[in-house]
Motif scaffolding. Structure first.
Motif: not given
Ligand code: ZN
Length: 148
Positions: A18, A21, A46, A49, A51
């Motif tokens: 990611c 993170c 992700c 998080c 994303y």
């Molecule tokens: Zn992430």
């Protein structure tokens, strides 16, 4: 089908870090023919998080990723072979050579590609093969697709 149609031939997964993170994300890859080009869409998601990113691009514009995507596609879906009968398509040979030249092949390369096409055939990912078949069919050739 019109030239503006996009059709997804394959969806699969790759793993990667990611960018936000660093945790593992799922990269979802789709391949399609869009007009006169193969396009790839890579969707990153992700779980940690949340994303999410979607990248759509054409081969050659981010080469390192291209190679990874292509290898993964081939490993998961195999290759599709485009073949043209040498006798039936003989009157259209020059048109096929001109098509290869328009798409950047040298004279020698175009002749080599046509010889391969009418011998064992030319292999590519499903979208690459579909694009080649589309280009050849537009020149009047009759081609067959074989997936393995
Ligand atoms: Zn992430």
């Amino acid at each position: 089908m019109s030239d503006s149609d996009v059709f997804v031939l394959y969806c699969g997964d790759l793993n990667g870090p990611c960018p936000r993170c660093g945790d593992a994300v799922s990269l979802h890859v789709a391949e399609a023919v869009d007009g006169d080009a193969v396009i790839w869409t890579v969707t990153s998601q992700c779980v940690e998080c949340r994303y999410t990113d979607v990248i759509q691009d054409r081969p050659g514009m981010f080469d390192a990723l291209d190679a990874t995507i292509r290898q993964t596609l081939v490993a998961r879906v195999g290759l599709t072979r485009v073949h043209a009968d040498p006798v039936a398509n003989r009157p259209l040979r020059l048109r096929a050579l001109a098509m290869y030249r328009r798409h950047g092949a040298t004279i020698t390369g175009a002749a080599h590609d046509y010889a391969a096409l009418t011998d064992a055939g030319i292999t590519g990912t499903p979208a690459e093969a579909a694009l080649l078949a589309r280009r050849l069919t537009a020149e009047g050739l009759r081609v067959t697709l074989h997936h393995r």
